[in-house]
Design an enzyme around this catalytic site. Sequence first.
Site, short mmCIF file in Angstrom:
data_model
loop_
_atom_site.label_atom_id
_atom_site.label_comp_id
_atom_site.label_asym_id
_atom_site.label_seq_id
_atom_site.Cartn_x
_atom_site.Cartn_y
_atom_site.Cartn_z
CE1 TYR A 1 -3.59 2.62 0.52
CE2 TYR A 1 -2.37 3.26 2.49
CZ TYR A 1 -3.37 3.50 1.56
OH TYR A 1 -4.13 4.63 1.68
CD GLN B 1 -12.35 6.28 1.32
OE1 GLN B 1 -12.33 5.10 1.65
NE2 GLN B 1 -11.31 7.06 1.43
CE LYS C 1 -11.07 2.25 0.28
NZ LYS C 1 -10.12 3.37 0.46
CG ASP D 1 -9.70 6.17 -1.92
OD1 ASP D 1 -8.81 6.40 -2.75
OD2 ASP D 1 -9.47 5.90 -0.73
CD GLU E 1 -9.60 9.38 -0.23
OE1 GLU E 1 -10.75 9.75 0.09
OE2 GLU E 1 -8.87 8.73 0.52
CG ASP F 1 -5.09 8.54 1.19
OD1 ASP F 1 -4.09 8.58 1.92
OD2 ASP F 1 -6.03 7.74 1.40
CE LYS G 1 -4.84 5.99 4.94
NZ LYS G 1 -5.21 6.54 3.62
CD1 TRP H 1 -12.30 4.34 7.30
CD2 TRP H 1 -10.35 3.72 8.19
NE1 TRP H 1 -12.14 2.98 7.10
CE2 TRP H 1 -10.96 2.59 7.64
CE3 TRP H 1 -9.11 3.59 8.80
CZ2 TRP H 1 -10.37 1.33 7.68
CZ3 TRP H 1 -8.52 2.33 8.86
CH2 TRP H 1 -9.15 1.22 8.29
C1 0XW Z 1 -10.22 4.21 4.12
N1 0XW Z 1 -8.83 4.26 4.48
C2 0XW Z 1 -8.55 5.39 5.37
C3 0XW Z 1 -8.48 2.96 5.16
C4 0XW Z 1 -7.28 2.38 4.52
O1 0XW Z 1 -6.15 2.73 5.23
C5 0XW Z 1 -7.22 2.98 3.16
C6 0XW Z 1 -7.93 4.25 3.34
C7 0XW Z 1 -7.97 5.20 2.21
O2 0XW Z 1 -8.66 6.22 2.24
O3 0XW Z 1 -7.25 4.99 1.23
MG MG Z 2 -7.81 7.02 0.41
#
Ligand code: 0XW
Ligand code: MG
Length: 369
Positions: free
Chosen positions: A56, A162, A164, A193, A218, A241, A265, A320
């Site tokens: 990741y 979000q 994916k 995202d 995202e 991100d 993060k 999150w």
């Molecule tokens: C939703 N999240 C914050 C959890 C994982 O770490 C990946 C992520 C993201 O936004 O990419």
């Molecule tokens: Mg993200």
Amino acid sequence: MRITEIRMYQHDLPVKGGLYQMSTSQVSALDTTVVEIRTDEGISGFGETCPLGSGYQPQFAAGDRAAIGEMAPHLIGLDPRLTNLVYHRMDAVLMGSSSAKTAIDVACWDLLGKATGMPVHDLLGGAYTDRVLSYWGIMPDTPEASAAKAEALMADGYRRIQVKTGGRPLHEDVACVRAVAEVLPPGVPLLADANRGWNVREALEFSIACRDIPLALEQPCSTLEEHRQLVGRVSHPVFLDESTADIATVITAITDGLAQGFGMKLSRVGGLTKLRAVRDICEAKGIPSTIDDTWGGDLTAAATVHMGATVRPDLYEATWISQPYTERGYPTLTPEVVCEDGHIAVPTGPGLGIEPDLANWPDPVAVFN
Ligand code: 0XW
Ligand code: MG
């Protein structure tokens, strides 16, 4: 106060339902590393780092533990309350390794809080709220299942979603996002995202196909240079991100108009010391942001929630935490940091406000003194 010993623990955090999936990677159990910093005053501080597998970000769990082992002997004797000076020493010993440095940095903030009797959110300037909003990432699925999940999340109290995307034909992403958008109440932020999963053409095509839907993209592409090609050509704001590896990149992304928001993060930018600077830069420039981490247990959750609560409310998107996605955490003596009604209560005790139940933990995997 002086650091006398640094202990390192390892836990596995299995994923609820067996799998967490994104466009380019998937994980079934998370390997987390906890650092305990012991002091001559008899109190310990704790920090954690838990990469989302090894595909990741550049960081991975075994690498984090090696990096902590590289730095730890050089930190013995330092005053952990002087977080910038501890950071300076870490940087002098080892380049990069932001996620390993995060575990140590957070443990120092925990100690500073315990030493002063203040929760970390107060040390960071004060909390605007006693519970922060969380959000949910809907994994790739059919449009019907995705929309049903979004409805269930709304009923649970979530107010930011979000979806994916990436890693499958673009029309499937478009159909899914459209189905979710149709069931969301007005005003609930929606993010597509891709976790770096699209090339520039796909990001442009997706944005054109969803032009009528209010959403943000995202991290659609992998590199900053690809995102540069989206400027002025997409119909949606872009949240970066994975690209925002450090403070300098955050400044570039804002200055060059590459990002209108961030999925931020903790362990990517290097801990609370660095995230505090990012928070303040975003505030100066009026840029919204989430405050998250890749994964982790209660210690990570507490650190991100403390910081999230200190972000100016009009710029704070959500935090999150992995708790709803994790089968079992590690034992603590305090209530777990949990998401309820789409929100997370901000811990109130000194430091992180989380006390690990060390008697029920495995032995440390390494001790440095
Ligand atoms: C939703 N999240 C914050 C959890 C994982 O770490 C990946 C992520 C993201 O936004 O990419
Ligand atoms: Mg993200």
